[in-house]
Motif scaffolding. Sequence first.
Motif, PDB file in Angstrom:
ATOM      1  N   TYR A 162       0.487   6.004   0.552  1.00 14.34           N
ATOM      2  CA  TYR A 162       1.844   5.591   0.848  1.00 14.34           C
ATOM      3  C   TYR A 162       2.761   6.412   0.660  1.00 14.34           C
ATOM      4  O   TYR A 162       2.794   7.150  -0.121  1.00 14.34           O
ATOM      5  N   GLN A 163       4.111   6.157   1.146  1.00 17.35           N
ATOM      6  CA  GLN A 163       5.233   6.979   0.798  1.00 17.35           C
ATOM      7  C   GLN A 163       6.489   6.007   1.029  1.00 17.35           C
ATOM      8  O   GLN A 163       6.608   4.982   1.599  1.00 17.35           O
ATOM      9  N   VAL A 164       7.382   6.274   0.154  1.00 21.12           N
ATOM     10  CA  VAL A 164       8.583   5.348  -0.029  1.00 21.12           C
ATOM     11  C   VAL A 164       9.747   5.857   0.584  1.00 21.12           C
ATOM     12  O   VAL A 164      10.232   7.243   0.277  1.00 21.12           O
ATOM     13  N   PHE A 165      10.385   5.309   1.210  1.00 19.81           N
ATOM     14  CA  PHE A 165      11.875   5.643   1.828  1.00 19.81           C
ATOM     15  C   PHE A 165      12.929   4.863   1.380  1.00 19.81           C
ATOM     16  O   PHE A 165      12.736   3.547   1.759  1.00 19.81           O
TER      17      PHE A 165
ATOM     18  N   ALA B 287      14.541  -2.001   8.989  1.00 20.92           N
ATOM     19  CA  ALA B 287      13.863  -0.878   9.213  1.00 20.92           C
ATOM     20  C   ALA B 287      12.510  -1.218   9.591  1.00 20.92           C
ATOM     21  O   ALA B 287      11.910  -0.230  10.406  1.00 20.92           O
ATOM     22  N   VAL B 288      12.020  -2.308   9.097  1.00 21.29           N
ATOM     23  CA  VAL B 288      10.593  -2.603   9.551  1.00 21.29           C
ATOM     24  C   VAL B 288      10.653  -3.095  10.855  1.00 21.29           C
ATOM     25  O   VAL B 288       9.644  -2.774  11.606  1.00 21.29           O
ATOM     26  N   ARG B 289      11.608  -3.851  11.176  1.00 19.53           N
ATOM     27  CA  ARG B 289      11.513  -4.501  12.606  1.00 19.53           C
ATOM     28  C   ARG B 289      11.631  -3.111  13.682  1.00 19.53           C
ATOM     29  O   ARG B 289      11.190  -3.398  14.590  1.00 19.53           O
TER      30      ARG B 289
ATOM     31  N   GLU C 290      11.101   2.147  11.619  1.00 19.17           N
ATOM     32  CA  GLU C 290      11.304   3.310  10.876  1.00 19.17           C
ATOM     33  C   GLU C 290      10.360   3.428   9.669  1.00 19.17           C
ATOM     34  O   GLU C 290       9.960   4.354   9.237  1.00 19.17           O
ATOM     35  N   VAL C 291       9.961   2.020   9.239  1.00 20.94           N
ATOM     36  CA  VAL C 291       9.023   2.175   8.138  1.00 20.94           C
ATOM     37  C   VAL C 291       8.193   0.994   8.726  1.00 20.94           C
ATOM     38  O   VAL C 291       8.489   0.263   9.711  1.00 20.94           O
ATOM     39  N   ASN C 292       6.884   0.725   8.058  1.00 18.93           N
ATOM     40  CA  ASN C 292       6.035  -0.281   8.495  1.00 18.93           C
ATOM     41  C   ASN C 292       5.591  -1.471   7.323  1.00 18.93           C
ATOM     42  O   ASN C 292       5.033  -2.295   7.517  1.00 18.93           O
TER      43      ASN C 292
END
Length: 363
Positions: A187-190, A202-204, A207-209
């Motif tokens: 995992y990676q945190v933004f 951002a999920v929509r 950009e991130v999931n």
Amino acid sequence: MFSSHHFSRLAGRGAITIAAAIALSAGAPASAAEVSFAGKVARVVINLGVASGLSAHHQIFIPFVAKYLPGKPKIIVETKPGGRGVLGAAYMAKNVKPDGLTMATFAIITGTVATGEKMPVDLTKFVYVGSTGQGSIIYANAASGLKTVDDFKNPPHKILIGSSGPNASIQLAYRLFLHAVGAKNKYQVFAGYRGMLGSLQAVRSGEVNCAILHAGQYMSRLDSLKKAKIRGLVELGLPTKDGRTVPTSGLGVPTVYDAWLKLAPRTVDSDLMRAFKTIQIAKAASWIHVLPPGTPEAYRAAWEKAFEMAYADPAYLAILKKRDAPPARFTDGVTTYKMMKDMIAQSKEPRIKAAIKEVTYRK
């Protein structure tokens, strides 16, 4: 702190202490029944700004508290933001008279304390009215390939987690779980999104999931989330005072604790789990409701009863139902004080501090 009467209750003694006797002889009300706010203006101070979820909640909820305070006073909600919630707490500790007319609700700082950060304000010095617990859910979009919580153990793609702040307690709680199930390097945190709703956007957009929402925010958007093929995977749940973890009504996903038992049973007694349980205390007391140090017990009891009755008020529950929001859980002042003492003590244990440090984001 709790009044000296609180300490006698916690210690199991029935006698009134010397300090309490002095307060009574000085003319303080002997019981909540003798307290009256009639004709007075009370204040509720919050340690976040007017755009916060706490402020939005209290604008709706606090009138119900006024309904149940003796004398039904007008209550003004004031914001004292700054310093990640610390400035409001410092204001209550140093600048507010213990006359029973000013109460505060603090968010964020219980999680800050749980993760071992030093605080300029001693939370145990306040007089505790109680606390409100909130559930939260981790969710993902279709591009993540995550369909159930089991997929965290071997995710089909890297988990890209959106967050406003990388080391918020709620983030650390979920990352302790990811490390336990073997997803430490998956995992990676933004960070830097504007609150949980910024992370949702951002999920929509892709950009991130993956990201986190409070249960009420998630439930009120359930239809639109389904249309966007965003699904909930696991929730923190809320610990009870007898040690159980209960799910949030309506979310329909397993709790982290149950998923942990299933996916990583050998780590249930690990330092990762011990650290997780410490942070969970902060979730059970997401918002703590306090009065200034030295406030007489009678006023504390009056505020506590008003909060308890307000959370059960049919009209307030009808508002939540209309918004598809699950009801929060209120915990009494004595129990909340003990939770805070336990959490602070646990957060100082070297092994728990080391486990939290393992999942803390560092540049």
